[in-house]
Every structure is written in C-alpha cells, then in structure tokens.
Design an enzyme around this catalytic site. Structure first.
Site, PDB file in Angstrom:
ATOM      1  N   ASP A 183       0.816  -1.219   0.000  1.00  0.00           N
ATOM      2  CA  ASP A 183       0.000   0.000   0.000  1.00  0.00           C
ATOM      3  C   ASP A 183       0.850   1.269   0.000  1.00  0.00           C
ATOM      4  O   ASP A 183       0.463   2.285   0.565  1.00  0.00           O
ATOM      5  CB  ASP A 183      -0.960   0.016   1.217  1.00  0.00           C
ATOM      6  N   GLU A 184       1.989   1.208  -0.645  1.00  0.00           N
ATOM      7  CA  GLU A 184       2.871   2.379  -0.684  1.00  0.00           C
ATOM      8  C   GLU A 184       2.472   3.355  -1.786  1.00  0.00           C
ATOM      9  O   GLU A 184       2.966   4.478  -1.831  1.00  0.00           O
ATOM     10  CB  GLU A 184       4.330   1.954  -0.907  1.00  0.00           C
ATOM     11  N   GLY A 185       1.597   2.903  -2.693  1.00  0.00           N
ATOM     12  CA  GLY A 185       1.179   3.780  -3.789  1.00  0.00           C
ATOM     13  C   GLY A 185       1.841   3.430  -5.115  1.00  0.00           C
ATOM     14  O   GLY A 185       2.004   4.286  -5.980  1.00  0.00           O
ATOM     15  N   LYS A 186       2.179   2.148  -5.276  1.00  0.00           N
ATOM     16  CA  LYS A 186       2.845   1.695  -6.518  1.00  0.00           C
ATOM     17  C   LYS A 186       1.987   1.908  -7.750  1.00  0.00           C
ATOM     18  O   LYS A 186       2.465   2.289  -8.796  1.00  0.00           O
ATOM     19  CB  LYS A 186       3.090   0.178  -6.450  1.00  0.00           C
ATOM     20  N   GLY A 187       0.682   1.616  -7.612  1.00  0.00           N
ATOM     21  CA  GLY A 187      -0.224   1.636  -8.757  1.00  0.00           C
ATOM     22  C   GLY A 187      -0.128   2.936  -9.515  1.00  0.00           C
ATOM     23  O   GLY A 187       0.053   2.977 -10.726  1.00  0.00           O
ATOM     24  N   ASN A 225      -5.621 -10.393  -3.687  1.00  0.00           N
ATOM     25  CA  ASN A 225      -5.259  -9.757  -2.404  1.00  0.00           C
ATOM     26  C   ASN A 225      -4.728  -8.340  -2.608  1.00  0.00           C
ATOM     27  O   ASN A 225      -4.711  -7.540  -1.682  1.00  0.00           O
ATOM     28  CB  ASN A 225      -4.215 -10.597  -1.633  1.00  0.00           C
ATOM     29  N   GLY A 257      -4.370  -4.404  -3.972  1.00  0.00           N
ATOM     30  CA  GLY A 257      -5.259  -3.274  -4.221  1.00  0.00           C
ATOM     31  C   GLY A 257      -4.418  -2.100  -4.672  1.00  0.00           C
ATOM     32  O   GLY A 257      -3.820  -1.420  -3.854  1.00  0.00           O
ATOM     33  N   HIS A 258      -4.307  -1.919  -5.981  1.00  0.00           N
ATOM     34  CA  HIS A 258      -3.478  -0.829  -6.522  1.00  0.00           C
ATOM     35  C   HIS A 258      -4.391   0.310  -6.956  1.00  0.00           C
ATOM     36  O   HIS A 258      -5.126   0.174  -7.927  1.00  0.00           O
ATOM     37  CB  HIS A 258      -2.657  -1.315  -7.725  1.00  0.00           C
ATOM     38  N   THR A 266      -5.887 -11.797   3.719  1.00  0.00           N
ATOM     39  CA  THR A 266      -6.977 -11.017   3.136  1.00  0.00           C
ATOM     40  C   THR A 266      -8.203 -11.894   2.864  1.00  0.00           C
ATOM     41  O   THR A 266      -9.230 -11.386   2.433  1.00  0.00           O
ATOM     42  CB  THR A 266      -6.531 -10.396   1.798  1.00  0.00           C
ATOM     43  N   ARG A 319       1.950 -29.958  -5.929  1.00  0.00           N
ATOM     44  CA  ARG A 319       1.952 -30.453  -7.326  1.00  0.00           C
ATOM     45  C   ARG A 319       0.566 -30.833  -7.837  1.00  0.00           C
ATOM     46  O   ARG A 319       0.439 -31.718  -8.672  1.00  0.00           O
ATOM     47  CB  ARG A 319       2.936 -31.627  -7.487  1.00  0.00           C
TER      48      ARG A 319
HETATM   49  P1  IMP Z   1      -2.609 -12.968   1.957  1.00  0.00           P
HETATM   50  O1  IMP Z   1      -1.759 -12.350   0.894  1.00  0.00           O
HETATM   51  O2  IMP Z   1      -4.075 -12.766   1.718  1.00  0.00           O
HETATM   52  O3  IMP Z   1      -2.237 -14.375   2.224  1.00  0.00           O
HETATM   53  O4  IMP Z   1      -2.309 -12.170   3.314  1.00  0.00           O
HETATM   54  C1  IMP Z   1      -1.085 -12.302   4.018  1.00  0.00           C
HETATM   55  C2  IMP Z   1      -0.697 -10.996   4.696  1.00  0.00           C
HETATM   56  O5  IMP Z   1      -0.307 -10.049   3.705  1.00  0.00           O
HETATM   57  C3  IMP Z   1      -1.839 -10.303   5.431  1.00  0.00           C
HETATM   58  O6  IMP Z   1      -1.352  -9.674   6.569  1.00  0.00           O
HETATM   59  C4  IMP Z   1      -2.358  -9.273   4.486  1.00  0.00           C
HETATM   60  O7  IMP Z   1      -3.001  -8.198   5.114  1.00  0.00           O
HETATM   61  C5  IMP Z   1      -1.082  -8.861   3.789  1.00  0.00           C
HETATM   62  N1  IMP Z   1      -1.311  -8.380   2.432  1.00  0.00           N
HETATM   63  C6  IMP Z   1      -1.565  -9.127   1.328  1.00  0.00           C
HETATM   64  N2  IMP Z   1      -1.707  -8.357   0.256  1.00  0.00           N
HETATM   65  C7  IMP Z   1      -1.521  -7.090   0.658  1.00  0.00           C
HETATM   66  C8  IMP Z   1      -1.516  -5.836  -0.018  1.00  0.00           C
HETATM   67  O8  IMP Z   1      -1.700  -5.726  -1.232  1.00  0.00           O
HETATM   68  N3  IMP Z   1      -1.262  -4.746   0.776  1.00  0.00           N
HETATM   69  C9  IMP Z   1      -1.004  -4.827   2.115  1.00  0.00           C
HETATM   70  N4  IMP Z   1      -1.008  -5.973   2.772  1.00  0.00           N
HETATM   71  C10 IMP Z   1      -1.266  -7.102   2.059  1.00  0.00           C
END
Ligand code: IMP
Length: 459
Positions: free
Chosen positions: A20-24, A50, A52-53, A141, A155
């Site tokens: 969530d640093e603002g890459k998008g 998972n 969100g850009h 997520t 596999r």
């Molecule tokens: P998963 O990727 O859904 O397995 O989540 C594993 C961990 O990574 C959790 O703590 C999520 O909140 C975090 N996480 C996964 N994707 C993002 C993202 O895009 N931004 C911030 N945190 C993320």
C-alpha cells in the site's frame, strides 16, 4: 570483468515496505510516459486478488485494481498476468468488465498466461477454516492466496489452461479434495461463505455442480485473453521497440521468506519472481532501474504482524484519516508505524532495490518532528532486522527526529528546487541510509502531485 548490458526502457517497481505504498499510481504514470516511445509491456508476476493498486484517472475517478496490472488504462500498453500469479477467474471477469466501462477505448490489451494458477472459492473457504484452526493465518486477506500457492507445492494446482480445456474431471477432483479438507476441520464446504469482487456480500461456495458451473461460466469470457505466453515474452523482451515495466504486487516486507513471519503472503514479492514467471527470459539484473516504492514519513501495515515501530494511536489516527489508510481490498484500518530503517535496509538488500520513489511526502504536521527508527537494541546490544515476529517483538527501536516541513510549500512545488529545504535534507538522509537514489516524490493524492528529484550535477 564484462559490464552488465542494460535493457533499454525497462524498469521494475516493488513495494519497499509492507504494501500500500502507492505503486499503482507510480506505475500508471511511468507506463503513460513510456507509451510516448511505442508499445509498453506491463508484466505482473505475483499475488492475486489480495492486491489493491489505486490509481486516479484523468477525470479524477479513483479506481482500485486487484488482479489487473496498473497499465490497464493506457491504450499503448499490453498488460500480462503472468505465470506466477494466482487468479480468481470470476473476480477477474468482473474486474475486466468494470475497467472496460471506465476506460472505453483507452483500455490496454490484456494477456493471461495459460500457466497462471487458479485461486478459487474453494481456496477462500479453506482459508476461512484455517483461520479458525490456526494462529498464523489470521492476518490474511481471505482471498485464498496461500492455499492456491500451496497447491503448486503439492503439485496439484489447477491452472488457467485446465479451465480453457473445460477439464471437469480435474475441477471435480479439486472440489472433492477441498471438501475433505473442510470437513476434516469440521466445516461443510458448500455452506462456507466467501467474498466476491466489488461487493460486501458474501456467497456460499455451493455444491460441486454450482461451483463447477460458476467456474466454467468464465471460460468463454476469459478465453480471448489467454495464451501460451512463452514466445511472446521472449520476443518482446528482446525487441527494443517495446518498453518493459515489471509491476510487483504486495511488498518485500510481506514476502514469505523476508517479511515479518508468520504474517506474510505466499508469493515471491521481490523482482526475482519475474525471472521465474518468465521462465528465465526476463533478467532483472538488466532492468534500467529496480525501484522500491515507500511512504516517506511513516509506514502502514495491514494484518496481524506487530511492527517494532508501531505508532501511538493518537498520532496514528490523524495519519489514518489524512492519508485514507484503509485497505483497498478489505477496507480494514491500516496499522501505522514510524519509518523503520533496519527493516527497510534489509528489504532493499534482499529485494535488490536500486532506487526509490517516496510517496505521501505531504503527510507532515507543523511543529511535529518526524521520528525515524535508525537502529534496534536487544539486551543492550545493537541488532539488525530479522524476518521473524518473535525476534522483532524483543527489539527496542532507537529513534532520530527530523524537523517537518511546510505542507503548503511542498504542494506548491512543481520542481525539486522549490520543495522545502527540510524535505530536501530528509530525502538526502534517506538516500544515504538506504544507499539508493530517490527518483521521485509524491506531494498529494492527485495525479499531477509528483516532483521528479533532479539536482544540479545530477545530485
Ligand atoms: P494474503 O496475501 O491474503 O495471504 O495475506 C497475508 C498478509 O499479507 C496479510 O497480513 C495481508 O493483510 C497482507 N497483504 C496481502 N496483500 C496485501 C496488499 O496488497 N497490501 C497490504 N497488505 C497485504
């Protein structure tokens, strides 16, 4: 020794902290810039729904992309959903439809690698069962990311090509396996509720027939985008009329080997993931730049990990509201922490980051110093970051404070020369500590609120 040959007009972006640093937005801007020179390949190789850009369109509309790469609103771009991704087909179809409505003719071409792995409602449901059963998974997520990657290690993944072949036998086998997993943990698979794209509503996984029909209904819709991309990636990487942008998802601090274990994601969040996903074609050492995107004055983290530099809630609340620190995928309030240099240095090293973009440079408060963690102490000894939650709970951060700068002056600046001196000094400090150049800063959420860091004599 022979000097490494750099591939012209190629750049990679990764999250340099916890996502969530603002890459998008940064990728979107770069893709549109490169499009002036010809077609641009945007290659995404990890993660799935998972992510969100968030990007802002020219008309001011803000869009959160989840599975589609950020070049999607650029007509000259070809966005690739690579082999290393775990794709939820129903969500992807909905996302494409939504983006098409917003983009009209300005939409890029989409290509999905037939070898990409499917991440399905079965995985989301199983993750729900696991969350109840175990401790470690509680931060996820809920998009079924780690079970889908686990299928690869076991596999027995389902891949996009299985869907394209209408492979009912494989799909049924998959469902039955997950039905057994769920039942072993005391749950009935068909009754478990899972999230759906773009809605707060949850739906039941459903019976095998319902699940299979829902999945197969996406086949015709996805088919036009699916291809065997091996040759295509090879040809475009070698053809210098194409620019190349690698867009990583998540961030190095979430990587399953380097992040704060156990609350980590299951994919390779470093640039190396693009090597595997392109079957060795993309040599990330040849990228012109490998850019880490980080927030300039603080860090955010969503999940159950406890960062050593977590901020006092009173201060965190202010930042959360001012910078809209709520999850783009799950809407969860994000945890806010002080900048942690021991962690960032580690992520730079293992992530092979060569330069940075600093976002949220405008999140400063008059008269409030910017606190930065410059080291950790454990039992009175200086220690370095280690990718282990237990270890990190035992360290005491040591801080240094920096004067803040005028937000108004910063936001008025169009050129680097015009930004406040305190901001310039802070940037120089980070560059020295992280041993990497800062290329650009963002000074506000709007599309044009960016300043390129250009100094006299190039420094
Ligand atoms: P998963 O990727 O859904 O397995 O989540 C594993 C961990 O990574 C959790 O703590 C999520 O909140 C975090 N996480 C996964 N994707 C993002 C993202 O895009 N931004 C911030 N945190 C993320």
């Amino acid at each position: 020794m022979k000097k490494m040959k750099i591939r012209k007009r190629s750049v990679g972006y990764c999250g340099g902290a916890f996502g969530d640093e603002g890459k998008g937005r940064v990728v979107d801007e770069k893709v549109n810039h490169l499009a002036k020179f010809g077609p641009v390949i945007v290659f995404r190789d990890n993660g799935g729904a998972n992510a969100g850009h968030t990007i802002e369109l020219e008309n001011g509309t803000r869009v959160a992309l989840h599975q589609l790469p950020s070049g999607i609103f650029c007509q000259e771009a070809i966005v690739i959903l690579g082999k290393g991704m775990v794709i939820h087909p129903n969500d992807l179809v909905s996302e494409i439809e939504k983006v098409r409505t917003l983009a009209g003719t300005k939409m890029s071409r989409i290509m999905v690698d037939e070898m990409a792995v499917l991440s399905l409602d079965t995985h989301r449901a199983y993750e729900f069962c696991l969350k109840k059963w175990e401790e470690g998974g509680k931060g996820s997520t809920g998009r079924g990311i780690s079970p889908a990657y686990a299928d690869v290690l076991y596999r027995h993944p389902l891949r996009i090509r299985d869907l394209m072949r209408n492979d009912k036998e494989k799909i049924d086998k998959h469902y039955k396996l997950y039905e057994a997993f769920a039942s072993g943990l005391g749950e009935k698979l068909e009754k478990i509720k899972v999230p759906v794209f773009g809605s707060d509503e949850m739906i039941n996984v459903g019976t095998l027939d319902v699940f299979r029909d829902r999945l197969l209904a996406t086949k015709n819709k996805l088919e036009p985008y699916v291809a065997d991309l091996g040759h295509f990636i090879r040809n475009t990487w070698r053809n210098m009329s194409y620019s190349f942008v690698i867009e990583k998802s998540q961030a190095v601090g979430l990587d399953y080997r380097y992040g704060v274990y156990p609350d980590v994601t299951a994919s390779d969040t470093t640039f190396e993931g693009a090597v595997a996903a392109s079957e060795g074609v993309i040599d990330v050492n040849k990228l012109e730049k490998r850019v880490g995107v980080i927030k300039a004055t603080y860090m955010s983290s969503v999940g159950s990990r406890i960062l050593p530099t977590v901020m006092e809630e009173k201060r965190a609340v202010k930042i959360r509201e001012d910078a809209n620190e709520y999850g783009a995928t799950t809407k969860r309030p994000r945890g806010i922490a002080y900048l942690d240099l021991p962690a960032l240095k580690f992520y730079r090293k293992v992530g092979k980051i060569t330069s940075y973009v600093l976002t949220h440079m405008d999140i400063v408060y008059k008269g409030e110093a910017i606190k930065v963690c410059v080291g950790y102490k454990k039992n009175n000894e200086t220690v370095e970051y280690r990718p282990d939650q237990e270890f990190l709970l035992e360290v005491t951060p040591e801080y240094r404070e920096f004067p803040s700068w005028s937000k108004v002056k910063l936001q008025k600046a169009k050129k680097y020369d015009e930004i406040p001196i305190e901001a310039k000094r802070f940037i120089r400090f980070l560059e020295k500590e992280l041993r990497a150049r800062v290329l650009m800063i963002t000074t506000g959420p709007k599309r044009n609120q960016t300043v390129v860091v250009k100094r006299k004599n190039n420094y």
